[in-house]
Enzyme design. Structure first.
Site, short mmCIF file in Angstrom:
data_model
loop_
_atom_site.label_atom_id
_atom_site.label_comp_id
_atom_site.label_asym_id
_atom_site.label_seq_id
_atom_site.Cartn_x
_atom_site.Cartn_y
_atom_site.Cartn_z
N LEU A 776 0.81 -1.22 0.00
CA LEU A 776 0.00 0.00 0.00
C LEU A 776 0.84 1.27 0.00
O LEU A 776 0.41 2.31 -0.50
CB LEU A 776 -0.93 0.01 1.21
CG LEU A 776 -1.95 -1.13 1.30
CD1 LEU A 776 -2.77 -1.01 2.56
CD2 LEU A 776 -2.85 -1.16 0.07
N GLY A 777 2.03 1.21 0.56
CA GLY A 777 2.86 2.40 0.63
C GLY A 777 4.23 2.10 1.16
O GLY A 777 4.46 1.07 1.81
N ASN A 780 10.44 6.34 4.23
CA ASN A 780 11.85 6.26 4.58
C ASN A 780 12.10 5.28 5.72
O ASN A 780 13.22 4.82 5.91
CB ASN A 780 12.36 7.65 4.98
CG ASN A 780 12.48 8.56 3.79
OD1 ASN A 780 12.28 8.13 2.65
ND2 ASN A 780 12.79 9.82 4.02
N PHE A 781 11.05 4.96 6.48
CA PHE A 781 11.26 4.15 7.69
C PHE A 781 10.57 2.80 7.62
O PHE A 781 10.64 2.05 8.58
CB PHE A 781 10.76 4.93 8.92
CG PHE A 781 11.37 6.28 9.06
CD1 PHE A 781 12.73 6.45 9.06
CD2 PHE A 781 10.57 7.41 9.16
CE1 PHE A 781 13.30 7.71 9.18
CE2 PHE A 781 11.12 8.67 9.28
CZ PHE A 781 12.50 8.81 9.29
N LYS A 783 7.55 -0.09 5.37
CA LYS A 783 6.64 -0.46 4.29
C LYS A 783 5.30 -0.83 4.92
O LYS A 783 5.23 -1.43 5.99
CB LYS A 783 7.22 -1.65 3.53
CG LYS A 783 6.37 -2.14 2.37
CD LYS A 783 6.93 -3.45 1.81
CE LYS A 783 8.29 -3.26 1.18
NZ LYS A 783 8.76 -4.49 0.51
N VAL A 784 4.20 -0.46 4.23
CA VAL A 784 2.86 -0.80 4.68
C VAL A 784 2.23 -1.73 3.64
O VAL A 784 2.22 -1.43 2.44
CB VAL A 784 1.98 0.46 4.86
CG1 VAL A 784 0.58 0.07 5.31
CG2 VAL A 784 2.61 1.40 5.87
N LYS A 799 2.15 -2.38 9.05
CA LYS A 799 3.38 -1.60 8.88
C LYS A 799 4.55 -2.45 9.35
O LYS A 799 4.56 -2.92 10.49
CB LYS A 799 3.30 -0.30 9.68
CG LYS A 799 4.52 0.60 9.55
CD LYS A 799 4.32 1.89 10.32
CE LYS A 799 5.52 2.81 10.20
NZ LYS A 799 5.31 4.08 10.92
N ASP A 895 4.28 15.29 11.29
CA ASP A 895 4.41 14.76 9.93
C ASP A 895 3.08 14.85 9.19
O ASP A 895 2.69 13.93 8.48
CB ASP A 895 4.91 13.32 9.96
CG ASP A 895 5.44 12.87 8.61
OD1 ASP A 895 5.79 13.75 7.79
OD2 ASP A 895 5.52 11.65 8.36
#
EC number: 2.7.11.13
Length: 1097
Positions: A776-777, A780-781, A783-784, A799, A895
């Protein structure tokens, strides 16, 4: 030559008389130039005199303006004292220039006063550097000559000769500007040089294109009439020659030179005449690569917005009092009924490729640059920066990952927290006084700066630490400095922070006894060593320490002389996490009753931490006690309490809403009651040899109604795996007592008559319980990924973060904080915040299992279709309430961006990704971590200053701007361009944007955080009360009673078409991890696993 002057100054009448004399002198010079011009036919002489006349006339204008300003000031000073004070402040603040350094080296400089101040300081600095070069070359020449190396000696002698020639030019230029300068500190304040931003000194890489057309009015070396001179222009990059023109006899060229620069800073342009076969410099100037890149960036922004009717808020007619916008639908401020599209903009071209866009936006700078000591150069400059990280910010809205400043290695010395810093201008070491280039050690607290080799010699303790904290070596020399304001007319460096001192008197102090100089804000940090340098103090202390035996060494000798009885095991100090949690605890204690606080603090002092248990020697137990140590999971589930390792989260749960039931996932080692006793003791010594990474034995214990109401202890998992001695039993009893008191003081009463011996339903939690369906996305930190529960067939978003990345970047505490923020969002099931189902870990990764929001994020939707005013305002209201909930719970989000706002199937939003959240941020609380997404970072974050929760309202303003206008308010090619635009640029708005919309954006995008909308104690309520939201019932918004203006199209539950194909096209798999983590590294993730009460998976 004096570089600073006493604070005594001429009275205003004397200054006015001096200015009049200067004006009269310049008029006589003009008259003389006109007489010479009439008596000659030489075109070069005529052109030179014309330039001199223009220069003198500009000086007359400058003197006249200065004299008029001083005359007005004198008239106001003659009034009564109260009005005099007010007038003084108004005079000083009436003129606030904002010119770049590149503006000041242009021949047609917009501010002559600023140029004079800048060149005085810059030329003196260059003069000091050239003098050091000359001395060094002289010493080298002498040393080579002594060694018999004549060729090297001649080369060094040639370098010294060139330095001497440059020194003559610099001294001549310096005298010229000293003659122009007005010695009055009131005007020094008006023309104070701007402070460079933290990004203005970065080394740049790219391609520099230089095209030199001609030079004029340069004082060439006199030559015989029959012999024409030869002139070249030499281009140096950081003192290294990179290119030169062909020789010219008429000062004209038509050459274009392309120079590849790599991590460079300064460009030098030197005009050189040939004399006796050697080229001698006759005029020179310098500019920073960054200043050139900033000039080009400003031209690009002006080109983008200049032709489309965009103006600063102050210049818009509707903000000046007219009140009416261009269109009738826009005059009311984007109400829920307003559906008209927003004004179009020529930058919104979705089909333009980056390469063609770059060619169209190629901008160069063509200007006349001043040369020193005299002359001008017509030059055309272009610089194309290399985007090393591949992030392009210019053009339509796009995805950009967040950044977080990596934690630096700290070197402690007498309480100073030294970290290695990069500096791209010349700094001065506060210890030895020598120049410090590029890198140095700076204290994070007091900003003391020194060389790497000097930090071990620091003899003074950090001013931010109390006297008893650190056993620093002491000297009886305690003579305080006598600092007084001084007018600085030269290049000096602060004796504490190492930065160059500003021109004038406003912020400079000098000791009248020993002569050291510093900033006004550094005076209380300078140690009381008047008359003694820090280097001398270090030598004295080193001598003292070498001649005496320390008490510790004497005790060490006595301990070896006489045997000591055996000592009990020594407990190590608490971990940094524990210390940080305890340090932050007082702000939470104010929310607790006094009795509970007392019980908790007693318990903290008695119960050992996991780090303490880790280093304790194993306790030998009798056979009977060893049998009792082996806990079966069934007995443990009812008789004892699962204690959390995360003391910060446990404390927070006690402080806020302790009545929230929780489902506990035990993360301890699995034991078998039938195992051998020796094996059990071996397991207790090293519990990570067979750590339950895959959660094979992790149990989700769903408690009965009575047991669910019990609040989890703040010290779970700290003593798991440790044999349960009689002392441990006593501690468990204390835990139960604390829990009982907390239940009486904080929990809701339940009328439940169920037995505590009721059976519990158990299930396993691990990676095997989920099947990954799509990506899904990515950030920088982590992956989802979209996943489906194998047990319930429910969809969820997971996540995934790699443990080695977390350990390497020291982000373990940040991950725990993210978990606590999720639990805070779960606490009230806030409608606009993403909720957590559970979290677990494997050997190499940790996983956050979150609710799946299938509508996609707002970035995906705004790239497909522009938002109407109604839709943008609808999303803004819901985001506002989500941020309000965070702030009410002491959390700053940091953020906020379109990528992190998800859209539900009902058209409402959910704020997600809590990785950069910061806890314990109440009103007036501050932090200083450099983090966020570049386009949304507030100016105070970019400047490296301490900031508060109002940074979220700045980001909210940027978000609203993007939703309304489909572009960012700050533009640039890379992060540095964005940062400088945020700090220096004024936001521009379309001329037909409504008045209330401009006002709310202007109030949110205020660079001064203390004046920003939402920065007061009322926080979000200030924004909710703004006229832009006058037609909004926020109670209806919170309860989702307002129909959503847009419903995303979702074909089925498994439809993920609303997510970016850049991610969904990837194969949903976990890449192999070869890193092997040690037991100490795994210890950082103890207690991470958790399942929420309302988990539907």
């Amino acid at each position: 030559m004096s570089t600073s002057q006493p604070s005594q100054q001429q009275n205003p009448e004397q200054v006015v008389n001096d200015i009049r004399q200067k004006i009269e002198k310049e008029r006589k010079i003009i008259q003389g130039f006109n007489d010479v011009k009439r008596n000659t036919n030489n075109p070069e002489v005529i052109q030179k005199w014309k330039s001199k006349i223009i220069e003198s006339q500009s000086m007359i204008d400058y003197y006249q303006e200065t004299m008029n300003k001083l005359t007005r000031q004198m008239q106001r000073l003659n009034t009564n004292s109260s009005s005099r004070t007010a007038s003084r402040s108004s005079v000083i603040s009436e003129y606030k220039p904002s010119y770049s350094n590149f503006d000041l080296i242009k021949y047609e400089c917009p501010s002559l006063g600023n140029k004079i101040q800048f060149m005085l300081q810059y030329l003196e600095f260059k003069l000091q550097v050239e003098n050091k070069y000359s001395e060094a070359n002289k010493k080298l020449s002498h040393l080579y000559l002594m060694d018999g190396d004549k060729s090297s000696s001649n080369a060094a002698e040639g370098g010294r000769a060139e330095s001497d020639q440059r020194i003559q030019l610099l001294e001549k230029a310096l005298k010229k500007y000293q003659k122009f300068s007005i010695n009055d500190h009131e005007f020094d304040r008006d023309y104070e040089i701007m402070d460079s931003t933290k990004h203005s000194r970065k080394l740049l890489t790219g391609r520099l294109t230089v095209s030199i057309t001609c030079i004029r009015d340069v004082d060439h070396i006199a030559t015989a009439l029959a012999k024409k001179r030869e002139t070249v222009v030499v281009i140096k990059v950081d003192d290294l020659e990179k290119a030169r023109t062909k020789p010219s006899k008429n000062d004209n060229w038509n050459e274009e030179m392309v120079i590849d620069v790599d991590k460079s800073h300064e460009i030098e342009l030197a005009v050189m005449d040939k004399q006796n076969g050697i080229y001698v410099p006759v005029a020179v100037n310098w500019f920073s690569l960054f200043d050139l890149a900033e000039e080009i960036r400003k031209k690009k922004v002006a080109k983008d917005q200049g032709s489309s009717g965009w103006l600063p808020a102050a210049n818009l007619p509707q903000t000046g009092g007219s009140g009416a916008g261009t269109g009738s639908s826009m005059t009311g401020g984007a109400s829920y009924g307003a559906t008209s599209p927003l004004p179009a903009h020529n930058d919104l071209r979705p089909s333009v490729s980056p390469s063609s866009d770059a060619k169209e936006n190629k901008v160069s700078v063509s200007t006349w640059l001043s040369l020193e000591p005299g002359g001008q150069m017509l030059i055309n400059l272009n610089f194309e920066k290399s985007i090393t990280n591949g992030k392009q910010f210019r053009g339509p809205l796009g995805r950009h990952g967040a950044i977080r400043q990596k934690k630096e290695e700290v070197f402690e010395k007498h309480g100073h927290q030294f970290v290695q810093k990069q500096f791209y201008n010349i700094m001065s070491c506060a210890l030895c006084g020598e120049f410090l280039r590029y890198t140095g050690y700076q204290c994070q607290d007091c900003k003391f700066l020194c060389h790497k080799k000097c930090y071990q010699k620091v003899v003074t303790k950090c001013i931010s630490k109390s006297g008893s904290d650190y056993d620093a070596a002491q000297l009886n020399h305690r003579i305080p400095h006598r600092f007084e304001p001084i007018t600085n007319h030269g290049t000096k460096w602060c004796c504490h922070c190492g930065y160059i001192l500003p021109w004038g008197k406003k912020n400079v102090r000098k000791c009248t006894e020993c002569g050291v100089m510093c900033h006004a804000q550094c005076t209380h940090l300078v140690p009381d060593f008047c008359g003694m340098s820090l280097q001398m103090a270090n030598e004295i202390l080193a001598t003292i320490e070498s001649t005496k035996v320390s008490p510790k060494k004497a005790q060490h000798q006595q301990s070896h002389a006489k045997p000591l009885p055996p000592k009990p095991p020594i407990e190590s100090k608490p971990s940094m996490d524990s210390e940080e949690t305890l340090h932050n605890e007082p702000s939470y204690k104010s929310l607790r009753p006094a009795s509970v606080v007392h019980q908790d603090t007693n318990f903290v002092s008695k119960l050992p931490t996991t780090v303490q248990n880790k280093y304790q020697e194993p306790v030998e137990l009798p056979p009977q006690q060893q049998n009792q140590v082996v806990p079966s999971t069934r007995r443990r589930g009812h008789g004892s309490t699962d204690l959390s390792f995360e003391t910060g989260y446990g404390q927070q749960q006690h402080q806020h809403h302790r009545d929230v039931p929780q489902i506990v996932v035990e993360d301890h080692q699995h034991y078998n009651s039938n195992d051998n006793r020796d094996v059990e003791m071996e397991e207790s010594k090293d519990e990570f040899d067979n750590f339950d990474y895959n959660n094979k034995y992790t149990e989700n214990e769903i408690l009965t109604d009575v047991q669910q109401d019990q609040v989890r202890s703040p010290f779970a998992d700290q003593i798991q795996g440790v044999p349960e001695t009689s002392h441990a039993k006593q501690q468990n009893q204390q835990v139960q007592q604390v829990q009982q008191q907390e239940e009486l003081g904080h929990q809701r009463t339940h009328s439940s008559g169920k037995s505590g011996k009721s059976k519990r339903r158990k299930r396993k939690v691990g990676l095997d319980d989920f099947q990954f369906l799509a990506v899904l996305g990515k950030g920088n930190f982590g992956k989802v990924m979209l996943a489906e529960s194998r047990h319930t067939s429910k969809l969820c978003a997971i996540k995934v973060l790699k443990k080695d990345f977390i350990v390497e970047n020291d982000e373990a505490e940040s991950v725990k904080s993210e978990k606590r923020v999720f639990l805070t969002a779960n606490k009230e099931m806030h409608p606009f915040l993403l909720n957590l189902h559970c979290c677990f870990q494997t050997e190499n990764r940790i996983y956050f299992v979150m609710e799946y929001i299938s509508g996609g994020d707002l970035m995906w939707h705004i790239q497909k279709n522009r938002f109407t005013a109604k839709r943008a305002k609808f999303y803004a209201c819901e985001v506002l309430l989500g941020l309000k909930y965070f702030h009410d719970n002491g959390i700053v989000y940091r953020d906020l961006k379109l990528d992190n706002i998800l859209l539900t199937t009902k058209g409402h939003i959910k704020i997600g990704d809590y990785g950069l959240c910061k806890e314990d941020m109440w009103h007036k609380s501050t932090t200083s971590t450099f983090c966020g997404t570049p386009e949304f970072m507030a100016p105070e974050i970019v400047a490296g200053k301490a900031y508060d929760r109002s940074v979220d309202w700045w980001a909210f303003g940027v978000l609203l701007f993007q939703m309304l206008l489909c572009q960012s308010p700050f533009k640039g090619d890379d992060e540095d361009d964005i940062f400088n635009a945020i700090e220096n640029d004024e936001v521009k708005y379309p001329i037909n944007l409504s008045r209330q919309t401009v006002l709310v954006l202007q109030a949110l995008l205020t660079k001064d955080p203390s004046q920003r909308l939402g920065s007061g104690p009322k926080d979000a309520e200030e924004i909710m009360e703004h006229p832009y939201f006058h037609d909004v019932n926020f109670d209806d918004v919170l309860n989702c009673r307002i129909p959503a203006p847009y419903i995303p199209e979702v074909q089925s539950e498994h439809d993920y078409s609303n997510f970016d194909k850049e991610f969904t096209s990837e194969t949903p798999r976990l890449t192999p991890v070869e890193t092997v983590l040690t037991s100490e590294m795994q210890e950082q993730f103890r207690g991470f696993s958790h399942i929420s009460d309302n988990a539907t998976i």
